[in-house]
Structures are given as C-alpha cells and as structure tokens.
Design an enzyme around this catalytic site. Structure first.
Site, PDB file in Angstrom:
ATOM      1  N   LEU A 176     -17.139 101.666  34.683  1.00 58.01           N
ATOM      2  CA  LEU A 176     -16.705 102.381  35.888  1.00 58.01           C
ATOM      3  C   LEU A 176     -17.434 101.793  37.085  1.00 58.01           C
ATOM      4  O   LEU A 176     -18.672 101.682  37.059  1.00 58.01           O
ATOM      5  CB  LEU A 176     -17.047 103.871  35.771  1.00 58.01           C
ATOM      6  CG  LEU A 176     -16.607 104.590  34.502  1.00 58.01           C
ATOM      7  CD1 LEU A 176     -17.117 106.049  34.526  1.00 58.01           C
ATOM      8  CD2 LEU A 176     -15.088 104.575  34.374  1.00 58.01           C
ATOM      9  N   CYS A 177     -16.711 101.442  38.120  1.00 60.22           N
ATOM     10  CA  CYS A 177     -17.333 100.891  39.335  1.00 60.22           C
ATOM     11  C   CYS A 177     -18.248 101.935  39.961  1.00 60.22           C
ATOM     12  O   CYS A 177     -17.828 103.063  40.227  1.00 60.22           O
ATOM     13  CB  CYS A 177     -16.265 100.489  40.343  1.00 60.22           C
ATOM     14  SG  CYS A 177     -16.954 100.134  41.972  1.00 60.22           S
ATOM     15  N   VAL A 178     -19.477 101.549  40.240  1.00 62.72           N
ATOM     16  CA  VAL A 178     -20.449 102.522  40.739  1.00 62.72           C
ATOM     17  C   VAL A 178     -20.073 103.068  42.121  1.00 62.72           C
ATOM     18  O   VAL A 178     -20.180 104.282  42.369  1.00 62.72           O
ATOM     19  CB  VAL A 178     -21.883 101.931  40.754  1.00 62.72           C
ATOM     20  CG1 VAL A 178     -21.979 100.699  41.630  1.00 62.72           C
ATOM     21  CG2 VAL A 178     -22.899 102.978  41.186  1.00 62.72           C
ATOM     22  N   ALA A 184     -17.211 105.392  41.687  1.00 62.64           N
ATOM     23  CA  ALA A 184     -17.640 106.581  40.944  1.00 62.64           C
ATOM     24  C   ALA A 184     -18.433 107.531  41.844  1.00 62.64           C
ATOM     25  O   ALA A 184     -18.284 108.752  41.750  1.00 62.64           O
ATOM     26  CB  ALA A 184     -18.483 106.171  39.739  1.00 62.64           C
TER      27      ALA A 184
END
Lengths: 98, 130, 135, 130, 135, 98
Positions: D77-79, D82
């Site tokens: 998941l892209c930080v 997210a």
C-alpha cells in the site's frame, strides 16, 4: 416546478453535461462545478452546448483551474458557494448529473 | 431552508467531498439548517479518524468533525456502505467481531432510512458525487 | 396525505463496473417503507441495469439483477425507461426484464411496471418531482 | 513472465479491484510470477481488515490476504495514499499518533519507489483503475 | 546501460476534480531517482494540468501546479503535449506554463521541456515505450 | 513494439475508448473489460468505432452484463482471464485507458 441542474464532470471526459442539457427547461438553471467548469471556457468545443441556457459557474472552481472570467463564454454568471446555496433555495429541486 | 446533503465519494480522491463540505459551510453561514449529512458509497470514508494528510493540505475528516461540533450537525455514515469499506464504531466492532474501530468524532453509523427520512423532512436534497 | 412527496430515483450508471446501481437499488428497497410517491428513471447507461440474462459467476461479483423483479412487491410500480438511451445502445424493450406489479384495485391484475418515455416526457416527469436521488 | 500489478481503486465501489484480483489469480494459475501488487490512490482501501461485506458477497480484502499467503505475494500500500485515506499499520500508528490500526494480513505499507521498482523489475506493468 | 527502460507517464485527467493528477505527479518525482529514460504525455483533459494561473484558495484544496515547473530540476525534460486535445478545448500553448530545463552539455542553456505533438506522433512515442504508467 | 490497449469504461459514459482507438497500431490489440464490453454489442452506436481493429472482449464481463456472444459484432475474440494474461504476455507493453 423548477430544477437546479448540477453538473460536475468535464464534458470532454464524460457525457453527463450532454445528457443534462436535454433535460433543462426554461425555468431551470444549470450550475457547473468542479471539472464541469471547463465547459464554459470560450473556444472549447463543449461551449456551444450551453447556448440559450441559464448557466452559473462556481468561481472557486474556475480559479482553481486557472480560468479567468475574461475567458468565459458570454452570459454565464459566476457565483461563490453562498451563491450556490442561493440557487438551491431559488429552485424547487436539485438534480446532480453525476 | 432545511437541507439534507448526500456525499457519495471519499476524501481526497474526488473533489465531491470538498464541494459538499464547502457547500455545507456556506449554507450554515447563511443561517440555513442542515438536517443531516448522509455519507453513502465511498463517502463513508470521510468518517475515519485514522487519516493523516500532508501538513500543508486540508484535513478532510477533522473539518467535518469541527463543523459538526460547532453546529451540532448530524453526520451519518450508511451502515451497509460502511461495512463494505471497513468503517467501524464500537457497536459495529462488537457485532462483526472486529478488533479496532476507526470512526471519527462527530460521525455516527446508521441505516439507509436516514437518507430517505432526511430527504423527505428537508426542503432540499443536494447530492455530491463522482 | 399532504405529507406525501414525489421521489424519483434517477439511474444513469451501468451495473457491476461500479457499485452505484446496486447500492442505489438498496435505497429504493428501504425507501419503499416510507409511503411516498416513488418512481424510478433509467437513462443513459442506467438502462443496462435492467437487461435480461446477467450472470456474474465468472467475475466473482454478486448478481443483484433478480432484485428488480421484486420491486412490484415493494409497491414500486412506476419504472420509466428513456427510449433514446435504449436506441443509442442498440437495445430493444425486449432485451430488458419484464417487470410487473399486481393492481390491488383491479383484483390483483398483473400490469407492466416499465413505461417507455421520450427525453421530453422524462423531463416533464422530473420537473414534477419534489426530490430526485442521484447516485 | 514477471508482473507488477497496480490497483487504483478501492473494493466494491469500482470493479477495477475485482478485475485486478481475477487477473492476478489467473496469472498465478498459469505459472507466471507476480513481483508485486501495488495499491495506489483509493486502491489502498483494499488493505483494511475492518471490512465486513454481506455474507452472500465476495470478501474483497480476505481473498487478497489468502492469495498472498498461498503465493507469498508482495502486497504494497502506498504510504502517502494510505495516510490520506486512513490505512494504518503499527509503524504508521506510532509515527502519526493514531490509537488504532486497520491494515489487513498480508499487506505492507511502503513508498512510491516500490511501484517504480516493480515496474522496472518486471516484464509487464498492468494497471487497473477507474 | 542495457538496464535503462523507457518509462512514460500518461496523464489524461484534469487536476482537482480528482486526485489522479496530483498523485501521479508524486510518482514522477519519486521515479526521477531511478535513472530511467522518462517522459510525460499530456492528452485529453490531462492538458489542463499544465494551465497557468491556477488558484485553489477558495476551494480549500492544495495547489500543486508550481510543481510542474520543478520537473526540469528532476531531469524530467521530455513533456509531450498532444495538440488535438488542446484544440478541442480551445487552449493555446501560451495558456500552459512555460516549462524549461537546463542542458548540462550546452553550458546549462535553458531549453523548452514541452514538445507539441500530433496524435500520430504520440502514438509512435507510445509504441516505443517499455512501460506506461496510467492513473 | 506492440501494445495491449485495455479499456474499461462504457463508451456511452466516458470518452476513453474514443481516444484509445486513435492510438492503436496494426500490431496492437484492444481488450475490452468491465463496462467497456458494451462497446462490442451489435447495434450500439459505439460499435462502429471498433471496425478494422483487433478486438478482444473479456467473457466474464460480457456474461455479467447479459450480453450473449451472439449479440457481438463480427470479428471480436472472447477471452477469459487466462486469455487476458496471454494477451499481456503476447504484447510488449500494456496501456490502460482509464
């Protein structure tokens, strides 16, 4: 009864505006917000679809997209969010053409 | 004028969530009553307190919570939509065996009837979506 | 019954590609309990919601198309389908489910729920609504 | 063939999340390698364990977790995405002062570089979105 | 340098209405560190991303348009703008930001980053890519 | 090099397919998935846009929408998800016209 037609999508990406204008009656207003404000820019192919209609455009969304009021087609009204609220009140119902 | 506002999209991804907030704020500033804000579809994602946007950007969740506090707004997340998207309060956590909650301050989870009731009880329904 | 309002659910999206069709049908079912004057409009890609023979098995998604046939039982009997939208998509009325309701006042005679309308007729109907739901 | 798959939309709202899963499953069944599945934009919402869909519907989150377990998939998941949407693991909770986490089993949060790296390291990038 | 791939970021969305434009720009900035052969294509509503004078103050949204001007510093120097998309929207090249980069090999001479291309030219460029990013 | 062009939006709602077809070269394939499968239905206005192109359609998405293979325009190939994977492998790159 009168309707406020709210359109929020670019006419170059989605067909919503083209459908919406088919449902506009004389007492109605079309309000362009978000990416739909591009429709009111002079010289764009979508602009002709708006002729003869009572069109308002949300000023905040025009500014965000760098569209100066001098670049709008003739006859459109620029409103702020308070003006948006007034339009909702002035018409009997709203329809969002999502 | 008494208003119900429906929000169909989550924060940041679509401007719809911003437009709804800006519209709500302007309506309240003009003295109108907001009977209810109903969050449906991905709109329920506006109600998670786990959001941490970049510091130079607006906080799409907190500002709803603040508006709710200031004007005693009724912010309702649709329960069916919230279950599909993973937005949980204490009651939902217990019912569905979840080990955490994420609902934000000022929001509550309830049924779709709240949307219909809101629309029927209000002078206008205004829908923001994609 | 001055507190009965005219509610129209306006359906403009195809099913499955997005959840709007399915979740808006959920609103209609819940809304049926509110004893309002309800109608549904299907136009643009919304007309695809009513097509026959939907089988979602290989997509893994839930098939909700059978629910439309239950609308008559919920006393949702006014289903307007916009004709230009059908034409543009090469669809005939016969490609759609045959939706019916039973008229209590005529000894439960079975009647068609779907009414084909032009854009102009649908515009007139919209102008007459108190509330339009958009998804 | 080595694949990286990008998912731009959340579960249930858009079929994109389903298409990505079905494509991934088919690729694995054919013996291809999935180097990484990168969830971007609202796609990060596929990685919350708080979801409870209706019992007669697919569980869009759990089936990713199961596929990851079976094939040792790297689900990222892209930080930044997210943080905007409120998807949190232990590290993010500590960094941002959150009182709960919601990340699902088999997912991890990392930077956008993981998308570029995945695309460059793989034979193909396939993007699913709205 | 056989491990250098040709990467094209394909931008087809207007800014602000959705986050795709902004979050894809974030990918470009991060991707610049990977020393690949990078180009950006703007077509359809994507050309709106580059317009001058964006002011988001009254929407409460973050204005990220200044970031495009920084692309040259990230050695992102090939920015293709598709001409038909401009024409259809009534836009001129002069309505877009003037994006430049400095050419190290020519004593840091300032050069234009934007290259106007036809659909056919852009199709040729796409056919030549190893990887295309779509948002 | 050859491209697999993936289109997932209804041509009646969004302009993606109309743009995509402008970028298709002889060695390319267009794969229609999700709501884009409507484009391949015979009698629809969008169908003519596909003539002369190498078109594949995802069978799972056709079935979900109740489109029998007998209702498709001539010359399109129906593939399952495994066939989708094969197309990705057969072409040098993919482009999703979102």
């Amino acid at each position: 009864m009168s309707i406020l037609h709210i359109v929020n999508k670019s006419p170059y990406e989605k067909s919503s505006l083209y459908t919406a204008v088919d449902f506009v009656k004389d007492s109605d207003v079309v309000l362009l917000i978000e990416d739909a404000v591009y429709a009111a820019a002079r010289g764009g192919k979508a602009a002709e679809k708006l002729s003869g209609l009572d069109i308002s455009v949300l000023g905040a969304d025009l500014a965000a997209r760098g569209i100066g009021e001098d670049k709008l087609i003739d006859g459109v009204s620029v409103v702020d969010y308070a003006g948006f609220v007034d339009l909702v009140k002035a018409k009997d119902s709203t329809q969002s053409w999502l | 004028m008494k208003l119900t506002i429906q929000v169909n999209e989550g924060p940041y991804q679509h401007q719809a969530a911003d437009s709804a907030y800006n519209f709500a704020k302007a309506a309240l500033a003009k003295g109108h009553e907001i009977f209810r804000v109903f969050f449906y579809h991905d709109g329920v994602n506006n109600g998670t307190r786990l959001t941490t946007p970049p510091q130079d950007d607006r906080h799409a969740v907190d500002r709803w919570s603040e508006l709710a506090r200031e004007y005693e707004l009724d912010l309702v997340l649709c329960v069916a939509a919230a279950q599909r998207r993973g937005i949980v309060d204490d009651g939902e956590a217990e019912r569905n065996g979840k080990d955490a909650t994420n609902i934000a301050d000022g929001f509550r989870i309830s049924g779709l009837g709240q949307l219909i009731e809101g629309a029927v009880q209000s002078d206008r329904l205004v829908v923001f979506g994609d | 019954m001055s507190d009965v309002k005219k509610l129209m659910y306006v359906n403009r999206r195809a099913p499955y590609g997005t959840i709007y069709a399915w979740e808006s049908l959920e609103v209609v079912l819940i809304g049926a309990a509110f004893d309002q004057d309800v109608s549904l409009a299907f136009l643009d890609d919304g007309v695809y919601q009513l097509t026959k023979g939907q089988n979602t098995e290989d997509t893994g998604m839930k098939n909700f198309s059978a629910t439309y046939a239950a609308l008559g039982d919920y006393e949702v009997t006014k289903i307007y389908v916009e004709k230009d939208s059908l034409d543009e998509r090469g669809l005939l009325l016969d490609d759609l489910q045959h939706l019916v309701w039973e008229d209590e006042d005529e000894d439960w005679a079975e009647k068609d729920s779907i009414r084909l309308v032009s854009r102009a007729e649908l515009a007139d109907l919209m102008a007459d609504q108190d509330i339009m739901f958009n998804f």
